[in-house]
Design an enzyme around this catalytic site. Structure first.
Site, PDB file in Angstrom:
ATOM      1  N   THR A   1       0.795  -1.220   0.000  1.00  0.00           N
ATOM      2  CA  THR A   1       0.000   0.000   0.000  1.00  0.00           C
ATOM      3  C   THR A   1       0.834   1.280   0.000  1.00  0.00           C
ATOM      4  OG1 THR A   1      -1.421   1.339   1.449  1.00  0.00           O
ATOM      5  CG2 THR A   1      -0.190  -0.403   2.517  1.00  0.00           C
TER       6      THR A   1
ATOM      7  N   GLU B   1       0.242   3.610   1.841  1.00  0.00           N
ATOM      8  CA  GLU B   1       0.363   4.033   3.245  1.00  0.00           C
ATOM      9  C   GLU B   1       1.774   3.786   3.779  1.00  0.00           C
ATOM     10  OE1 GLU B   1      -2.044   5.498   5.667  1.00  0.00           O
ATOM     11  OE2 GLU B   1      -2.534   6.115   3.646  1.00  0.00           O
TER      12      GLU B   1
ATOM     13  N   TYR C   1      -1.589   0.155  10.996  1.00  0.00           N
ATOM     14  CA  TYR C   1      -1.874  -0.523   9.718  1.00  0.00           C
ATOM     15  C   TYR C   1      -0.648  -0.487   8.818  1.00  0.00           C
ATOM     16  CZ  TYR C   1      -3.636  -0.900   4.892  1.00  0.00           C
ATOM     17  OH  TYR C   1      -3.812  -1.244   3.569  1.00  0.00           O
TER      18      TYR C   1
ATOM     19  N   LYS D   1       1.702  -3.536   7.441  1.00  0.00           N
ATOM     20  CA  LYS D   1       1.888  -3.765   6.002  1.00  0.00           C
ATOM     21  C   LYS D   1       3.370  -3.661   5.614  1.00  0.00           C
ATOM     22  CE  LYS D   1      -2.275  -4.399   4.072  1.00  0.00           C
ATOM     23  NZ  LYS D   1      -2.631  -5.413   3.064  1.00  0.00           N
TER      24      LYS D   1
HETATM   25  P1  NDP Z   1     -11.625  -4.499   2.148  1.00  0.00           P
HETATM   26  O1  NDP Z   1     -11.565  -4.010   3.547  1.00  0.00           O
HETATM   27  O2  NDP Z   1     -12.777  -4.156   1.294  1.00  0.00           O
HETATM   28  O3  NDP Z   1     -11.487  -6.101   2.149  1.00  0.00           O
HETATM   29  C1  NDP Z   1     -10.651  -6.758   3.062  1.00  0.00           C
HETATM   30  C2  NDP Z   1     -11.001  -8.233   3.051  1.00  0.00           C
HETATM   31  O4  NDP Z   1     -10.179  -8.909   4.007  1.00  0.00           O
HETATM   32  C3  NDP Z   1     -12.456  -8.539   3.424  1.00  0.00           C
HETATM   33  O5  NDP Z   1     -12.905  -9.551   2.585  1.00  0.00           O
HETATM   34  C4  NDP Z   1     -12.340  -9.046   4.856  1.00  0.00           C
HETATM   35  O6  NDP Z   1     -13.351  -9.950   5.217  1.00  0.00           O
HETATM   36  C5  NDP Z   1     -11.011  -9.771   4.769  1.00  0.00           C
HETATM   37  N1  NDP Z   1     -10.421 -10.024   6.084  1.00  0.00           N
HETATM   38  C6  NDP Z   1     -10.228  -9.131   7.082  1.00  0.00           C
HETATM   39  N2  NDP Z   1      -9.682  -9.738   8.146  1.00  0.00           N
HETATM   40  C7  NDP Z   1      -9.538 -11.044   7.815  1.00  0.00           C
HETATM   41  C8  NDP Z   1      -9.063 -12.191   8.498  1.00  0.00           C
HETATM   42  N3  NDP Z   1      -8.638 -12.123   9.762  1.00  0.00           N
HETATM   43  N4  NDP Z   1      -9.055 -13.372   7.849  1.00  0.00           N
HETATM   44  C9  NDP Z   1      -9.538 -13.469   6.586  1.00  0.00           C
HETATM   45  N5  NDP Z   1     -10.011 -12.421   5.890  1.00  0.00           N
HETATM   46  C10 NDP Z   1     -10.015 -11.228   6.501  1.00  0.00           C
HETATM   47  O7  NDP Z   1     -10.255  -4.027   1.453  1.00  0.00           O
HETATM   48  P2  NDP Z   1      -9.963  -3.707  -0.095  1.00  0.00           P
HETATM   49  O8  NDP Z   1     -10.633  -4.701  -0.937  1.00  0.00           O
HETATM   50  O9  NDP Z   1     -10.162  -2.268  -0.315  1.00  0.00           O
HETATM   51  O10 NDP Z   1      -8.382  -3.930  -0.126  1.00  0.00           O
HETATM   52  C11 NDP Z   1      -7.824  -5.213  -0.407  1.00  0.00           C
HETATM   53  C12 NDP Z   1      -6.404  -5.279   0.116  1.00  0.00           C
HETATM   54  O11 NDP Z   1      -5.617  -4.265  -0.498  1.00  0.00           O
HETATM   55  C13 NDP Z   1      -6.275  -5.040   1.617  1.00  0.00           C
HETATM   56  O12 NDP Z   1      -5.203  -5.843   2.064  1.00  0.00           O
HETATM   57  C14 NDP Z   1      -5.894  -3.573   1.738  1.00  0.00           C
HETATM   58  O13 NDP Z   1      -5.163  -3.347   2.919  1.00  0.00           O
HETATM   59  C15 NDP Z   1      -5.033  -3.411   0.496  1.00  0.00           C
HETATM   60  N6  NDP Z   1      -4.998  -2.097  -0.105  1.00  0.00           N
HETATM   61  C16 NDP Z   1      -6.187  -1.458  -0.436  1.00  0.00           C
HETATM   62  C17 NDP Z   1      -6.151  -0.267  -1.099  1.00  0.00           C
HETATM   63  C18 NDP Z   1      -7.411   0.450  -1.463  1.00  0.00           C
HETATM   64  O14 NDP Z   1      -7.342   1.666  -1.755  1.00  0.00           O
HETATM   65  N7  NDP Z   1      -8.560  -0.209  -1.515  1.00  0.00           N
HETATM   66  C19 NDP Z   1      -4.866   0.375  -1.469  1.00  0.00           C
HETATM   67  C20 NDP Z   1      -3.708  -0.398  -1.113  1.00  0.00           C
HETATM   68  C21 NDP Z   1      -3.783  -1.587  -0.463  1.00  0.00           C
HETATM   69  P3  NDP Z   1     -14.762  -9.450   5.857  1.00  0.00           P
HETATM   70  O15 NDP Z   1     -15.602  -9.013   4.681  1.00  0.00           O
HETATM   71  O16 NDP Z   1     -15.257 -10.648   6.544  1.00  0.00           O
HETATM   72  O17 NDP Z   1     -14.451  -8.305   6.766  1.00  0.00           O
HETATM   73  P1  GDR Z   2      -6.832   5.753   3.680  1.00  0.00           P
HETATM   74  O1  GDR Z   2      -8.374   5.892   3.262  1.00  0.00           O
HETATM   75  O2  GDR Z   2      -6.606   6.030   5.103  1.00  0.00           O
HETATM   76  O3  GDR Z   2      -6.046   6.537   2.679  1.00  0.00           O
HETATM   77  O4  GDR Z   2      -6.593   4.172   3.480  1.00  0.00           O
HETATM   78  P2  GDR Z   2      -9.599   6.655   3.939  1.00  0.00           P
HETATM   79  O5  GDR Z   2     -10.602   6.806   2.873  1.00  0.00           O
HETATM   80  O6  GDR Z   2     -10.007   6.014   5.213  1.00  0.00           O
HETATM   81  O7  GDR Z   2      -8.976   8.104   4.325  1.00  0.00           O
HETATM   82  C1  GDR Z   2      -8.445   8.976   3.339  1.00  0.00           C
HETATM   83  C2  GDR Z   2      -8.199  10.337   3.959  1.00  0.00           C
HETATM   84  O8  GDR Z   2      -9.461  10.940   4.242  1.00  0.00           O
HETATM   85  C3  GDR Z   2      -9.406  11.532   5.527  1.00  0.00           C
HETATM   86  N1  GDR Z   2     -10.760  11.654   6.077  1.00  0.00           N
HETATM   87  C4  GDR Z   2     -11.580  10.642   6.422  1.00  0.00           C
HETATM   88  N2  GDR Z   2     -11.400   9.298   6.328  1.00  0.00           N
HETATM   89  C5  GDR Z   2     -12.433   8.505   6.722  1.00  0.00           C
HETATM   90  N3  GDR Z   2     -12.303   7.172   6.593  1.00  0.00           N
HETATM   91  N4  GDR Z   2     -13.596   9.004   7.238  1.00  0.00           N
HETATM   92  C6  GDR Z   2     -13.803  10.353   7.369  1.00  0.00           C
HETATM   93  O9  GDR Z   2     -14.839  10.790   7.838  1.00  0.00           O
HETATM   94  C7  GDR Z   2     -12.751  11.208   6.924  1.00  0.00           C
HETATM   95  N5  GDR Z   2     -12.607  12.557   6.866  1.00  0.00           N
HETATM   96  C8  GDR Z   2     -11.413  12.805   6.350  1.00  0.00           C
HETATM   97  C9  GDR Z   2      -8.507  10.616   6.335  1.00  0.00           C
HETATM   98  O10 GDR Z   2      -8.013  11.276   7.493  1.00  0.00           O
HETATM   99  C10 GDR Z   2      -7.436  10.310   5.282  1.00  0.00           C
HETATM  100  O11 GDR Z   2      -6.454  11.310   5.301  1.00  0.00           O
HETATM  101  C11 GDR Z   2      -7.103   3.489   2.343  1.00  0.00           C
HETATM  102  C12 GDR Z   2      -7.376   2.038   2.766  1.00  0.00           C
HETATM  103  O12 GDR Z   2      -8.036   1.384   1.710  1.00  0.00           O
HETATM  104  C13 GDR Z   2      -6.081   1.315   3.060  1.00  0.00           C
HETATM  105  O13 GDR Z   2      -6.345  -0.068   3.276  1.00  0.00           O
HETATM  106  C14 GDR Z   2      -5.141   1.473   1.873  1.00  0.00           C
HETATM  107  O14 GDR Z   2      -3.904   0.841   2.147  1.00  0.00           O
HETATM  108  C15 GDR Z   2      -4.925   2.931   1.553  1.00  0.00           C
HETATM  109  O15 GDR Z   2      -6.181   3.535   1.280  1.00  0.00           O
HETATM  110  C16 GDR Z   2      -4.039   3.140   0.333  1.00  0.00           C
END
Ligand code: NDP
Ligand code: GDR
Length: 356
Positions: free
Chosen positions: A139, A141, A163, A167
């Site tokens: 990520t 992050e 987090y 990672k």
């Molecule tokens: P989501 O939160 O939508 O999905 C995460 C998944 O992981 C869910 O299916 C969840 O299951 C499962 N999970 C959580 N804990 C466990 C566990 N203990 N055992 C098995 N499964 C588990 O995330 P995204 O699809 O957005 O992201 C996918 C991956 O990519 C994640 O690893 C995230 O950290 C990473 N990532 C995401 C980015 C983004 O912008 N979306 C950017 C960079 C990295 P359940 O539905 O049961 O909670």
């Molecule tokens: P991020 O995503 O932390 O980048 O992680 P998120 O959308 O939670 O926050 C992005 C930015 O928005 C600001 N923010 C808020 N965030 C949330 N969730 N709720 C609010 O009300 C709010 N107001 C402002 C946050 O402070 C932050 O700066 C996501 C996840 O998908 C990670 O798993 C992944 O690794 C990274 O993106 C890349």
């Protein structure tokens, strides 16, 4: 790698998450047999992938299978891997919410860091280190409090949350196992990617859901945290293709995936409100209070410090040129089209079910 009989078998952890659901669709369309790991929950938790099953007991074309498992349970990982012998493993499972990781720090490390180690060790326990290719959901992050602009594969990491620290361990253990055991293992360093399937508590989806409610008269005010942080937002569908492409290269490597464009949370909010033709009155800490006159085209957006993080990441901007050069990957969906698609989808959802 394909198995001896040329069969392509994928195992996806986190299959019912945003990315897992798009990846499963993508791989099924490519002819893969797709296996996913889901956690037991007290309510149904497969709504993002239910369309891939004809009915809960019959999987699409005999090619889609779900297994109960958990990243905290090594024995289940070994059992699943030894049974299905995946040619490709996509590790998407994570406690993926950055703010929540400050509250669930130990659990986040268990799942996101040690969970990745468990999965890599399960591959080795099954003797499949020369057989199964491995994708790790790394990520942006990891960059955290970053000084270099834009960020690429050479940019130093400076994580700012439990987090990101978890990672970071996962990132390095993947590289270590690649070097130590000659495994085909890759880190995709993905910048933020969103979609109508984005989890409801991430900022983009929270905004599009609330703006849709305001549009339909179901809510009056949007409350957010830090409006100034900037993110490089793309569309999840584009990004799962990059995951697959990483595993189709001659040699394993790590790649940054992003759009090369950055926007503030405030800009995202402005685009969402402009979609419904409303003007914003910003209220709350650190935000100028202007234009407070009563007007039906004016909507309040309030800042509440309860959504602030102890440490936040202020600025992210990718340089995805390595992925472009290696496998010609480029994002297809623009920032404005992303906001539009999410707004359209949430307005349709709220019309159908105002309590959603
Ligand atoms: P989501 O939160 O939508 O999905 C995460 C998944 O992981 C869910 O299916 C969840 O299951 C499962 N999970 C959580 N804990 C466990 C566990 N203990 N055992 C098995 N499964 C588990 O995330 P995204 O699809 O957005 O992201 C996918 C991956 O990519 C994640 O690893 C995230 O950290 C990473 N990532 C995401 C980015 C983004 O912008 N979306 C950017 C960079 C990295 P359940 O539905 O049961 O909670
Ligand atoms: P991020 O995503 O932390 O980048 O992680 P998120 O959308 O939670 O926050 C992005 C930015 O928005 C600001 N923010 C808020 N965030 C949330 N969730 N709720 C609010 O009300 C709010 N107001 C402002 C946050 O402070 C932050 O700066 C996501 C996840 O998908 C990670 O798993 C992944 O690794 C990274 O993106 C890349």
């Amino acid at each position: 790698m394909a198995s001896g009989d040329g069969k392509k078998v994928a195992l996806v952890t986190g299959i019912n998450g945003q990315d897992g659901s798009y990846l499963a669709e993508f791989l099924l369309n490519k002819g893969y047999e797709v296996h996913g790991i889901i956690r037991r929950a007290s309510t149904f938790n497969t709504n993002r992938i239910d369309h891939l099953r004809v009915n809960p007991y019959e999987h699409k074309g005999g090619k889609f299978y779900l297994h109960y498992g958990d990243m905290t349970d090594s024995s289940c990982l070994v059992k699943i891997i030894s049974k299905i012998r995946p040619t490709e493993i996509y590790n998407l499972a994570a406690q993926s919410h950055v703010k929540v990781s400050f509250d669930l720090s130990e659990y986040t490390a268990e799942v996101d860091a040690v969970g990745t180690l468990r999965l890599l060790d399960a591959i080795r326990t099954c003797g499949l280190e020369d057989y199964s290719k491995f994708y790790q959901a790394s990520t942006s992050e990891l960059y955290g409090d970053v000084k270099a602009i834009p960020q690429n594969e050479e940019t130093p990491f400076n994580p700012r949350s439990p987090y990101a620290c978890a990672k970071l361990y996962a990132y390095w253990i993947v590289i270590n196992y690649r070097d130590a055991y000659n495994m085909y293992a890759c880190n995709g360093i993905l910048f933020n990617h969103e979609s109508p399937r984005r989890g409801e508590t991430f900022v983009t989806r929270k905004v599009t859901r609330e703006v849709a409610k305001i549009h339909l008269g179901l809510s009056e005010c949007l409350v957010l945290g830090n409006l100034n942080s900037k993110r490089d937002w793309g569309h999840a569908r584009d990004y799962v293709e990059a995951m697959w492409l990483m595993l189709q290269q001659e040699k394993p490597d790590d790649f940054v995936i992003g759009t090369g464009e950055t926007h503030s949370v405030k800009e995202f909010v402005e685009e969402a409100f402009s979609y419904i033709g409303k003007t914003i009155v910003w209220e709350g800490e650190g935000v100028d209070e202007v234009g407070r006159e009563k007007d039906s085209d004016v909507v309040r957006v309030r800042v509440d410090t309860k959504y602030f993080r102890p440490t936040d990441v202020c600025f992210l901007l990718s340089d995805p040129s390595k992925a472009k050069k290696a496998f010609n990957w480029e994002p297809k969906v623009s920032f404005l089209d992303l906001v539009k698609e999410m707004m359209e989808s949430d307005i349709a959802l709220m019309k159908k079910n105002p309590l959603a």
